[in-house]
Design an enzyme around this catalytic site. Structure first.
Site, PDB file in Angstrom:
ATOM      1  N   HIS A   1       0.990  -1.077   0.526  1.00 52.25           N
ATOM      2  CA  HIS A   1      -0.220  -0.466  -0.430  1.00 52.25           C
ATOM      3  C   HIS A   1       0.563   1.236  -0.243  1.00 52.25           C
ATOM      4  O   HIS A   1       0.195   2.316   0.593  1.00 52.25           O
ATOM      5  CB  HIS A   1      -1.481   0.087   1.178  1.00 52.25           C
ATOM      6  CG  HIS A   1      -0.907  -0.363   2.864  1.00 52.25           C
ATOM      7  ND1 HIS A   1      -0.714  -0.677   3.859  1.00 52.25           N
ATOM      8  CD2 HIS A   1       0.879   1.461   3.257  1.00 52.25           C
ATOM      9  CE1 HIS A   1      -0.019  -0.677   4.811  1.00 52.25           C
ATOM     10  NE2 HIS A   1       0.613   0.108   4.615  1.00 52.25           N
TER      11      HIS A   1
ATOM     12  N   HIS B   1      -1.697   5.309   9.099  1.00 56.40           N
ATOM     13  CA  HIS B   1      -0.207   5.707   9.257  1.00 56.40           C
ATOM     14  C   HIS B   1      -0.715   7.547   9.578  1.00 56.40           C
ATOM     15  O   HIS B   1       0.002   8.140   8.590  1.00 56.40           O
ATOM     16  CB  HIS B   1       0.135   5.691   7.871  1.00 56.40           C
ATOM     17  CG  HIS B   1       0.423   4.510   7.258  1.00 56.40           C
ATOM     18  ND1 HIS B   1      -0.360   3.873   6.678  1.00 56.40           N
ATOM     19  CD2 HIS B   1       2.201   4.119   7.218  1.00 56.40           C
ATOM     20  CE1 HIS B   1      -0.168   3.151   6.739  1.00 56.40           C
ATOM     21  NE2 HIS B   1       1.325   2.463   6.399  1.00 56.40           N
TER      22      HIS B   1
ATOM     23  N   HIS C   1      11.006  -3.121   4.491  1.00 56.93           N
ATOM     24  CA  HIS C   1      11.223  -1.516   4.312  1.00 56.93           C
ATOM     25  C   HIS C   1      11.230  -1.600   5.973  1.00 56.93           C
ATOM     26  O   HIS C   1      10.885  -1.756   6.892  1.00 56.93           O
ATOM     27  CB  HIS C   1      10.321  -1.660   3.531  1.00 56.93           C
ATOM     28  CG  HIS C   1       9.147  -1.577   3.909  1.00 56.93           C
ATOM     29  ND1 HIS C   1       7.945  -2.215   4.342  1.00 56.93           N
ATOM     30  CD2 HIS C   1       7.926   0.089   4.343  1.00 56.93           C
ATOM     31  CE1 HIS C   1       6.921  -2.097   4.480  1.00 56.93           C
ATOM     32  NE2 HIS C   1       7.251  -0.319   4.899  1.00 56.93           N
TER      33      HIS C   1
ATOM     34  N   GLU D   1       4.517  -4.814   9.368  1.00 57.03           N
ATOM     35  CA  GLU D   1       3.835  -4.826   8.164  1.00 57.03           C
ATOM     36  C   GLU D   1       3.106  -5.959   7.459  1.00 57.03           C
ATOM     37  O   GLU D   1       1.697  -6.401   7.631  1.00 57.03           O
ATOM     38  CB  GLU D   1       3.547  -3.766   7.143  1.00 57.03           C
ATOM     39  CG  GLU D   1       3.228  -2.661   7.746  1.00 57.03           C
ATOM     40  CD  GLU D   1       3.899  -1.593   6.522  1.00 57.03           C
ATOM     41  OE1 GLU D   1       2.966  -0.423   6.970  1.00 57.03           O
ATOM     42  OE2 GLU D   1       3.383  -1.510   5.554  1.00 57.03           O
TER      43      GLU D   1
END
Lengths: 281, 122
Positions: free
Chosen positions: A12, A59, A193, A240
């Site tokens: 996403h 977020h 990441h 995530e």
């Protein structure tokens, strides 16, 4: 009864939303990534799910640090998107499915999960980028969406095993809902990441592919990791994986058919995995 | 006592309760940047804007210095710092380079060195 017809994992990352806004899908940098989606869209067009249960993390649009739920479920008739501060254009609202939302909430609490219940929330790129990828040109009027948020922003975060169990309880809830509805599950975010600190930029393609393998065949192996182990292997935002595990938990215990897989790295700072999993029953 | 302490990971500050407590005002300021008027107000007078959110002198100086690692150390969260970065027009590769001591081009090359060629399609 309602039926879970499949699960889709997808990144996403905001850069994908920006690329869509700017029409960069067919540039060399993005081509391999966007090539993954047409077969998934074809599958969605054939199967025509009524409802998408969308696992994402906020977020800092709606759920900021002042009141940050560990697990939260949308029970709203509609979900708006808004300015997040750095440039993806907000998209038209998503339509909710309150009856199934409340059924899931009731089922979860009967089964010892106690999520935050949200009757009015905005959803951020964690939800909107996947919707835009799967139903381009804002063509998602035909599907109702139930957003389910997992805290991936501030420790302590739920253990991977707990996100899996939470997803499993949601899957059980869907399968015992007494309405004829086809439900697709979306597990968004990841994979490796790290955005923050001197270690920013770390990627781990080998571990990402390991996670995709195990997500299909043996998700319990992934449930053995702690969040700090995920951070060591795939960077601070590897956590995530929570949303992928929740999706896989909801899909059911049998090994699904892996209809499609793609992995492209890096897109922005991220190893991007996409899978389409079909439960075998 | 329950053992919940996360072991250290090099080059990484776990954004936990202690960090979130220290960084609350700063992160709250960055959260306000979801709003265009707030972004413009910050750009027009950063000192006044920082004062409005009661930032400590250490935070103010780190922000003046654009020292992202210092902001993290003081309690900044990367999710909110990304909104701050947006104001300056910095994307994730720009701030990745700033934090890891690389130019943006070097940072992009570092990403590519770990990724491209490992694409699978099937």
């Amino acid at each position: 009864m309602a039926k879970v017809i499949g699960g889709i994992t997808t990144s996403h990352i905001p850069a994908i939303g920006v690329a869509i806004d700017k029409g960069l899908e067919d540039t060399p940098y993005y081509r391999d990534l966007f090539a993954t989606y047409p077969p998934i869209r074809e599958w969605l067009n054939e199967e025509k799910p009524d409802i998408a249960v969308l696992f994402y993390n906020d977020h800092g649009l709606e759920m900021w640090l002042d009141k940050k739920p560990t697990f939260a479920i949308g029970c709203a008739p509609q979900y708006e998107n808004a300015d997040e501060g750095w440039g993806i254009k907000p998209i038209p609202p998503l339509t909710g499915e309150t009856e199934l939302s409340w059924h899931i909430v009731n089922h979860l609490i009967e089964n010892d999960f106690d999520p935050t219940v949200c009757q009015d929330i905005k959803v951020d790129h964690g939800a909107t980028v996947p919707m835009t990828l799967l139903w381009p040109n804002h063509n998602y009027q035909g599907i109702k969406v139930i957003p389910v948020a997992i805290n991936c922003e501030r420790h302590p975060m739920p253990k991977p095993s707990r996100s899996y169990a939470f997803g499993k309880a949601i899957g059980d809830a869907i399968r015992c809902w007494d309405q004829d509805a086809k439900v697709v599950l979306l597990g968004t975010g990841g994979l490796s990441h790290q955005l923050d600190g001197p270690r920013a930029g770390i990627l781990n393609a080998e571990f990402d592919n390991y996670c995709m393998d195990k997500l299909v065949s043996d998700p319990q192996e992934l449930c053995k990791f702690s969040n700090v182990e995920l951070i060591e292997k795939g960077g601070a935002q590897m956590v995530e994986l929570a949303m992928w595990l929740a999706m896989r938990g909801a899909l059911g215990e049998g090994v699904p058919e892996e209809r499609l897989r793609n992995y492209v790295s890096p897109i922005s700072n991220t190893g991007v995995g996409v899978q389409l999993l079909i439960p075998q029953d | 006592m329950t053992d919940y302490k996360m072991r250290p990971v090099e080059g990484t500050i776990h954004f936990d309760g202690a960090q979130a407590t220290k960084g609350f005002n700063f992160n709250k300021m960055c959260f306000s940047f979801n709003n265009e008027e707030a972004r413009q107000a910050f750009l027009a007078d950063p000192e006044a804007y920082m004062e409005r959110f009661k930032l400590s002198e250490e935070f103010k100086q780190a922000l003046r210095d654009k020292d992202l690692n210092k902001l993290l150390e003081l309690g900044g969260s990367i999710y909110y710092m990304a909104k701050l970065a947006g104001i300056f027009g910095w994307n994730m590769q720009v701030i990745g380079g700033m934090q890891s001591g690389r130019t943006t081009e070097e940072f992009q090359a570092y990403l590519e060195s770990q990724g491209r060629g490992k694409t699978t399609n099937g």
